[in-house]
Design a protein around this motif. Structure first.
Motif, mmCIF file in Angstrom:
data_model
loop_
_atom_site.group_PDB
_atom_site.id
_atom_site.type_symbol
_atom_site.label_atom_id
_atom_site.label_comp_id
_atom_site.label_asym_id
_atom_site.label_seq_id
_atom_site.Cartn_x
_atom_site.Cartn_y
_atom_site.Cartn_z
ATOM 1 N N ALA A 1 0.827 -1.216 0.000
ATOM 2 C CA ALA A 1 0.000 0.000 0.000
ATOM 3 C C ALA A 1 0.856 1.257 0.000
ATOM 4 C CB ALA A 1 -0.937 -0.003 1.208
ATOM 5 N N LEU A 2 2.075 1.157 0.538
ATOM 6 C CA LEU A 2 2.963 2.319 0.635
ATOM 7 C C LEU A 2 4.001 2.344 -0.481
ATOM 8 C CD1 LEU A 2 3.601 2.375 4.496
ATOM 9 C CD2 LEU A 2 2.030 3.816 3.191
ATOM 10 N N ILE A 3 3.717 1.677 -1.579
ATOM 11 C CA ILE A 3 4.698 1.551 -2.654
ATOM 12 C C ILE A 3 5.103 2.908 -3.219
ATOM 13 C CG2 ILE A 3 2.976 1.276 -4.467
ATOM 14 C CD1 ILE A 3 6.320 -0.630 -4.196
ATOM 15 N N ASP A 4 4.195 3.893 -3.203
ATOM 16 C CA ASP A 4 4.509 5.213 -3.750
ATOM 17 C C ASP A 4 4.753 6.248 -2.646
ATOM 18 O OD1 ASP A 4 1.913 5.276 -2.819
ATOM 19 O OD2 ASP A 4 1.129 6.466 -4.491
ATOM 20 N N TRP A 5 4.999 5.773 -1.434
ATOM 21 C CA TRP A 5 5.239 6.657 -0.287
ATOM 22 C C TRP A 5 6.724 6.634 0.031
ATOM 23 C CZ3 TRP A 5 6.929 5.585 4.787
ATOM 24 C CH2 TRP A 5 6.750 6.625 5.714
#
Length: 330
Positions: free
Chosen positions: A225-229
């Motif tokens: 879910a945090l791949i682009d964070w």
């Protein structure tokens, strides 16, 4: 569908949202603070901590900031060019001072506005008039409510976002079995980090999961879910706690609303007042604290933008976020 930044130049507030498919992916708010990241100005070193490279500087307007990376020869009383790297961070009960570092050889310059900062990243920003409904159509009012309460619901539960002096805490609550509840909360947590503009130290309190495989399952879901964070993340410990660390430059939306609820409600009221379409005098009805937070300059700007007379009505029975604007006969 490609994402697009929308921008409003509000009264006492700049607002921008990154939208796609009718949803807000990210949001940013600026309240016109003087010491914002990117500001370069001369300041006086008023305190240097013994044996270290940290201290306190004071700008010509009286504003103060913590400073790090001081040169050995920098003594109290010296004037120097400094660059602000972090804005003041307001939380419940306290405010952390801005942070700066020495900027020898740099020319004085103002910090970029919110719009300029987004455009400097290479993104295109669509500037909207006060009468536009695009923010509302993409869920702005829901986002503001979440920032006011700190509560974000998801199927089967909710997360509670609370700014503290040490970190932003995210508590997962609900009636689902622990593993299902933790997994159901993951997307809401990832979305909140972007939508609430949350950075710095972040602690997530998931339900306690006794089985290591269950904890690893949640770790994998959170990583996806945090791949682009951008930031670092610990694995879940035996008590269900996960820590995230990201760059911190400015207060999150939930921190702003928590520390200055009346001022935040006043800005929401001004935005609503700009959008009243019926003819007549603008009547602002709100809790006395909200009306006290309305500065004369903001009220004058509202009158100028709308071409109307502005009146106030205090109602102590209203919640801070229950203020409303309407047109009444002159």
């Amino acid at each position: 569908m490609s994402a697009e930044w929308l921008y409003e130049d509000g009264i006492g507030e700049e607002r921008a949202i990154l939208v796609s498919g009718g949803s807000i992916l990210s949001a940013r708010v600026e309240w016109g603070e003087g010491l914002r990241p990117g500001l370069v100005a001369e300041a006086k070193l008023v305190k240097r901590h013994a044996g270290g490279r940290r201290g306190l500087v004071r700008f010509d307007d009286g504003a103060e900031a913590l400073i790090d990376q001081l040169a050995r020869e920098a003594t109290e009383g010296v004037r120097m060019m400094v660059r602000v790297t972090r804005a003041a961070i307001a939380e419940r009960g306290r405010t952390k001072l801005p942070v700066a570092k020495p900027a020898p050889g740099e020319a004085a310059r103002d910090a970029l506005s919110l719009r300029e900062d987004i455009e400097a990243s290479g993104a295109t920003v669509r500037v909207l008039p006060a009468t536009s409904k695009a923010f509302a159509a993409n869920g702005w009012d829901e986002l503001v409510e979440q920032a006011q309460t700190g509560e974000i619901a998801f199927p089967g539960g909710a997360i509670i976002v609370s700014p503290t002096p040490a970190m932003t805490l995210i508590d997962v609550d609900g009636a689902l079995p622990p593993l299902k509840l933790a997994l159901a909360a993951v997307d809401a947590i990832a979305d909140a980090l972007h939508r609430m503009d949350i950075g710095g130290n972040i602690g997530i309190d998931f339900p306690t999961l006794a089985d290591k495989k269950d904890r690893q399952h949640v770790d994998k879901a959170l990583a996806d879910a945090l791949i682009d964070w951008t930031g670092e993340r610990t694995g879940m410990n035996g008590f269900g706690f996960v820590q995230l660390v990201a760059r911190l430059e400015r207060p999150s939306m939930v921190a702003r609303f928590a520390r200055h609820p009346a001022a935040a409600a006043a800005r929401v009221l001004l935005r609503q007042a700009e959008r009243v379409t019926e003819p007549g005098v603008l009547l602002l009805t709100a809790h006395p604290r909200v009306l006290d937070a309305l500065t004369p300059a903001w009220e004058a700007e509202l009158a100028r933008r709308t071409g109307r007379t502005v009146q106030r009505k205090a109602d102590a029975a209203l919640a801070l976020h229950g203020a409303f604007a309407q047109a009444v006969p002159a």
